[in-house]
Design a protein around this motif. Structure first.
Motif, PDB file in Angstrom:
ATOM      1  N   ASN A 149       0.802  -1.219   0.000  1.00 13.61           N
ATOM      2  CA  ASN A 149       0.000   0.000   0.000  1.00 13.61           C
ATOM      3  C   ASN A 149       0.840   1.277   0.000  1.00 13.61           C
ATOM      4  OD1 ASN A 149      -2.335  -1.500   0.007  1.00 13.61           O
ATOM      5  ND2 ASN A 149      -2.617  -1.384   2.236  1.00 13.61           N
ATOM      6  N   VAL A 150       2.144   1.141   0.009  1.00 11.16           N
ATOM      7  CA  VAL A 150       3.020   2.318   0.028  1.00 11.16           C
ATOM      8  C   VAL A 150       3.198   2.826  -1.395  1.00 11.16           C
ATOM      9  CG1 VAL A 150       5.305   3.205   0.614  1.00 11.16           C
ATOM     10  CG2 VAL A 150       4.214   1.490   2.085  1.00 11.16           C
ATOM     11  N   LYS A 151       2.683   4.034  -1.669  1.00  7.41           N
ATOM     12  CA  LYS A 151       2.706   4.579  -3.019  1.00  7.41           C
ATOM     13  C   LYS A 151       3.660   5.760  -3.177  1.00  7.41           C
ATOM     14  CE  LYS A 151      -0.585   1.666  -4.027  1.00  7.41           C
ATOM     15  NZ  LYS A 151      -0.258   0.441  -4.766  1.00  7.41           N
ATOM     16  N   HIS A 152       3.952   6.473  -2.089  1.00  5.09           N
ATOM     17  CA  HIS A 152       4.754   7.696  -2.205  1.00  5.09           C
ATOM     18  C   HIS A 152       6.250   7.440  -2.055  1.00  5.09           C
ATOM     19  CE1 HIS A 152       4.429   7.189   2.121  1.00  5.09           C
ATOM     20  NE2 HIS A 152       5.282   8.171   2.337  1.00  5.09           N
ATOM     21  N   LEU A 153       6.635   6.196  -1.777  1.00  8.21           N
ATOM     22  CA  LEU A 153       8.044   5.853  -1.625  1.00  8.21           C
ATOM     23  C   LEU A 153       8.356   4.600  -2.428  1.00  8.21           C
ATOM     24  CD1 LEU A 153       8.401   6.301   2.248  1.00  8.21           C
ATOM     25  CD2 LEU A 153       9.215   7.893   0.497  1.00  8.21           C
ATOM     26  N   ALA A 154       9.605   4.484  -2.817  1.00 14.91           N
ATOM     27  CA  ALA A 154      10.056   3.300  -3.541  1.00 14.91           C
ATOM     28  C   ALA A 154      11.372   2.823  -2.962  1.00 14.91           C
ATOM     29  CB  ALA A 154      10.221   3.620  -5.033  1.00 14.91           C
ATOM     30  N   VAL A 155      11.657   1.551  -3.128  1.00 14.35           N
ATOM     31  CA  VAL A 155      12.924   0.996  -2.658  1.00 14.35           C
ATOM     32  C   VAL A 155      14.071   1.783  -3.297  1.00 14.35           C
ATOM     33  CG1 VAL A 155      14.405  -1.028  -2.666  1.00 14.35           C
ATOM     34  CG2 VAL A 155      11.947  -1.293  -2.320  1.00 14.35           C
ATOM     35  N   GLY A 156      14.997   2.216  -2.468  1.00 16.29           N
ATOM     36  CA  GLY A 156      16.119   3.018  -2.945  1.00 16.29           C
ATOM     37  C   GLY A 156      16.008   4.491  -2.616  1.00 16.29           C
ATOM     38  N   ASN A 157      14.795   4.956  -2.221  1.00 19.90           N
ATOM     39  CA  ASN A 157      14.644   6.354  -1.809  1.00 19.90           C
ATOM     40  C   ASN A 157      15.417   6.614  -0.522  1.00 19.90           C
ATOM     41  OD1 ASN A 157      11.131   6.678  -2.783  1.00 19.90           O
ATOM     42  ND2 ASN A 157      12.990   7.055  -3.959  1.00 19.90           N
ATOM     43  N   ASP A 158      16.062   7.775  -0.430  1.00 18.60           N
ATOM     44  CA  ASP A 158      16.667   8.221   0.825  1.00 18.60           C
ATOM     45  C   ASP A 158      15.574   8.881   1.652  1.00 18.60           C
ATOM     46  OD1 ASP A 158      19.163   7.364  -0.017  1.00 18.60           O
ATOM     47  OD2 ASP A 158      19.650   9.301  -0.935  1.00 18.60           O
ATOM     48  N   VAL A 159      15.399   8.437   2.876  1.00 21.38           N
ATOM     49  CA  VAL A 159      14.318   8.941   3.716  1.00 21.38           C
ATOM     50  C   VAL A 159      14.846   9.320   5.100  1.00 21.38           C
ATOM     51  CG1 VAL A 159      12.539   7.604   2.523  1.00 21.38           C
ATOM     52  CG2 VAL A 159      13.716   6.611   4.501  1.00 21.38           C
ATOM     53  N   PHE A 160      14.044  10.106   5.813  1.00 18.61           N
ATOM     54  CA  PHE A 160      14.340  10.415   7.205  1.00 18.61           C
ATOM     55  C   PHE A 160      13.022  10.586   7.940  1.00 18.61           C
ATOM     56  CE2 PHE A 160      13.599  14.573   5.493  1.00 18.61           C
ATOM     57  CZ  PHE A 160      13.227  15.396   6.545  1.00 18.61           C
ATOM     58  N   ALA A 161      13.059  10.487   9.262  1.00 22.30           N
ATOM     59  CA  ALA A 161      11.808  10.546  10.021  1.00 22.30           C
ATOM     60  C   ALA A 161      12.077  10.577  11.510  1.00 22.30           C
ATOM     61  CB  ALA A 161      10.930   9.342   9.696  1.00 22.30           C
ATOM     62  N   VAL A 162      11.026  10.884  12.258  1.00 17.17           N
ATOM     63  CA  VAL A 162      10.991  10.674  13.700  1.00 17.17           C
ATOM     64  C   VAL A 162      10.217   9.387  13.925  1.00 17.17           C
ATOM     65  CG1 VAL A 162      10.222  11.540  15.919  1.00 17.17           C
ATOM     66  CG2 VAL A 162      10.968  13.142  14.172  1.00 17.17           C
ATOM     67  N   ASN A 163      10.824   8.412  14.548  1.00 19.00           N
ATOM     68  CA  ASN A 163      10.134   7.154  14.830  1.00 19.00           C
ATOM     69  C   ASN A 163       9.378   7.295  16.141  1.00 19.00           C
ATOM     70  OD1 ASN A 163       9.249   4.579  14.545  1.00 19.00           O
ATOM     71  ND2 ASN A 163      11.161   3.596  15.157  1.00 19.00           N
ATOM     72  N   TRP A 164       8.323   8.104  16.076  1.00 21.88           N
ATOM     73  CA  TRP A 164       7.521   8.425  17.259  1.00 21.88           C
ATOM     74  C   TRP A 164       6.128   7.872  17.070  1.00 21.88           C
ATOM     75  CZ3 TRP A 164       9.718   9.899  21.534  1.00 21.88           C
ATOM     76  CH2 TRP A 164       8.944  10.395  22.604  1.00 21.88           C
ATOM     77  N   GLY A 165       5.377   7.730  18.147  1.00 19.72           N
ATOM     78  CA  GLY A 165       4.037   7.157  18.056  1.00 19.72           C
ATOM     79  C   GLY A 165       3.068   8.030  17.277  1.00 19.72           C
ATOM     80  N   ASN A 166       2.080   7.403  16.662  1.00 12.78           N
ATOM     81  CA  ASN A 166       1.070   8.146  15.919  1.00 12.78           C
ATOM     82  C   ASN A 166      -0.280   8.156  16.621  1.00 12.78           C
ATOM     83  OD1 ASN A 166       0.035   5.589  15.482  1.00 12.78           O
ATOM     84  ND2 ASN A 166       0.646   5.481  13.330  1.00 12.78           N
ATOM     85  N   LYS A 167      -0.314   7.738  17.880  1.00  8.84           N
ATOM     86  CA  LYS A 167      -1.561   7.743  18.634  1.00  8.84           C
ATOM     87  C   LYS A 167      -1.891   9.164  19.070  1.00  8.84           C
ATOM     88  CE  LYS A 167      -3.844   5.970  22.785  1.00  8.84           C
ATOM     89  NZ  LYS A 167      -3.679   5.199  24.034  1.00  8.84           N
ATOM     90  N   GLN A 168      -2.928   9.761  18.512  1.00 11.90           N
ATOM     91  CA  GLN A 168      -3.318  11.127  18.850  1.00 11.90           C
ATOM     92  C   GLN A 168      -4.012  11.136  20.207  1.00 11.90           C
ATOM     93  OE1 GLN A 168      -2.589  13.832  16.985  1.00 11.90           O
ATOM     94  NE2 GLN A 168      -1.565  12.563  15.439  1.00 11.90           N
ATOM     95  N   GLN A 169      -3.519  11.965  21.133  1.00 13.39           N
ATOM     96  CA  GLN A 169      -4.123  11.997  22.467  1.00 13.39           C
ATOM     97  C   GLN A 169      -4.379  13.423  22.951  1.00 13.39           C
ATOM     98  OE1 GLN A 169      -1.191  10.014  24.971  1.00 13.39           O
ATOM     99  NE2 GLN A 169      -0.242  11.957  25.478  1.00 13.39           N
ATOM    100  N   GLY A 170      -4.280  14.420  22.057  1.00 15.89           N
ATOM    101  CA  GLY A 170      -4.524  15.789  22.488  1.00 15.89           C
ATOM    102  C   GLY A 170      -3.434  16.267  23.417  1.00 15.89           C
ATOM    103  N   VAL A 171      -3.765  17.172  24.329  1.00 18.34           N
ATOM    104  CA  VAL A 171      -2.793  17.633  25.323  1.00 18.34           C
ATOM    105  C   VAL A 171      -2.373  16.430  26.155  1.00 18.34           C
ATOM    106  CG1 VAL A 171      -2.446  19.115  27.336  1.00 18.34           C
ATOM    107  CG2 VAL A 171      -3.818  19.939  25.402  1.00 18.34           C
ATOM    108  N   PRO A 172      -1.053  16.211  26.352  1.00 18.22           N
ATOM    109  CA  PRO A 172       0.083  17.070  26.023  1.00 18.22           C
ATOM    110  C   PRO A 172       0.820  16.644  24.753  1.00 18.22           C
ATOM    111  CG  PRO A 172       0.802  15.416  27.557  1.00 18.22           C
ATOM    112  CD  PRO A 172      -0.633  15.090  27.214  1.00 18.22           C
TER     113      PRO A 172
END
Length: 299
Positions: free
Chosen positions: A5-28
């Motif tokens: 299902n990954v459409k915006h990236l392909a094998v060989g792309n150089d990528v970077f990111a924060v490996n942080w949780g995606n659970k939205q919990q509002g404040v804080p």
């Protein structure tokens, strides 16, 4: 490898990111887990599997070291400024202008049109003066909460957990002002209700804040760096060895760093080398076995 299902990236792309949780919990802010499935990240590794929605493509104009250095601290600074709505004509005081988050926050706030004051020591004054702040305060000689120029600020952003920062901030913030800290977890904490950013009237916001993973923010940070509008200070680079990791953690806990410390997996991949690389004998990393890839992940 990339999931089906990954459409915006392909094998060989150089990528970077924060490996942080995606659970939205509002404040804080976000928790350090993905939709309640438990903590993610939390280690140093040559390979990892991540949800592809967290990843940004690394522009060719940016080195791997710079991309790695900006991901966490840049997202934290950008997201925190968003949280307290720092924009044109906001009068903001940033505590810890030489810190990794603080140095980015100073620059981002200026790019938004804010009036920026920041604190630092005599040792880091030369570097902080390059960031473009309207006022740089030497906390070793001046108590910022007693300075007339600081009275009536709209926002105080604590990047370093300065002692009594919230108590002192209340002396300089205007009514309906905002205090945000990425260190002091007691601010805005209600034992019965979690965090309440409106629990300290007359301030309109006062709370600990944790970053939210956001690939769009990462993309904007990359654009600013590539265009020369944002500088990312790398304090030191350390090799991916037991001694290198230990030395990096010791450097971090010394609280003497100016900017970000990074761990380098592959020294040859670096596109920039503006600071001294701390050399240790390299150890050959273990080979990784191939694993099945979830359809929404990228590795």
């Amino acid at each position: 490898a990339a999931g089906a299902n990954v459409k915006h990236l392909a094998v060989g792309n150089d990528v970077f990111a924060v490996n942080w949780g995606n659970k939205q919990q509002g404040v804080p802010g976000n928790a350090h887990d993905d939709n309640g499935t438990g903590p993610i990240g939390g280690t140093f590794a040559e390979f990892c599997v991540m949800d592809a929605s967290k990843l940004s493509k690394k522009p060719e104009a940016i080195g791997f070291d710079t991309a790695a250095a900006v991901a966490l601290v840049g997202t934290t600074a950008f997201d925190s400024l968003n949280e307290v709505e720092v924009g044109a004509d906001t009068n903001v005081l940033i505590l810890g202008g030489s810190s990794a988050v603080g140095s980015i926050a100073v620059q981002l706030a200026k790019l938004r049109g804010a009036r920026v004051s920041t604190t630092c020591s005599s040792r880091t004054m030369e570097f902080v003066n390059t960031l473009g702040a309207d006022q740089v305060i030497n906390y070793t000689t001046d108590s910022w909460w007693q300075l007339p120029d600081v009275m009536g600020v709209d926002v105080v952003f604590d990047c370093v957990g300065e002692a009594n920062a919230f108590t002192h901030a209340k002396l300089v913030l205007k009514d309906q002002g905002k205090f945000i800290t990425i260190v002091d977890r007691t601010v805005g904490r209600d034992k019965s209700a979690g965090f309440d950013s409106k629990s300290n009237p007359p301030l309109s916001y006062a709370c600990f804040h944790c970053l939210s993973n956001n690939a769009s923010i990462q993309d904007q940070l990359a654009e600013l760096i590539a265009s020369g509008k944002l500088q990312v200070k790398i304090n030191r680079r350390f090799p991916f060895t037991a001694e290198g990791v230990s030395s990096m953690l010791a450097e971090q806990t010394s609280k003497k760093s100016i900017g970000k410390n990074i761990l380098v997996i592959d020294e040859k991949a670096l596109l920039t080398s503006n600071t001294t690389f701390t050399n240790f004998e390299a150890e050959a990393p273990p080979k990784e076995e191939e694993t099945d890839v979830d359809e929404n992940t990228f590795s």
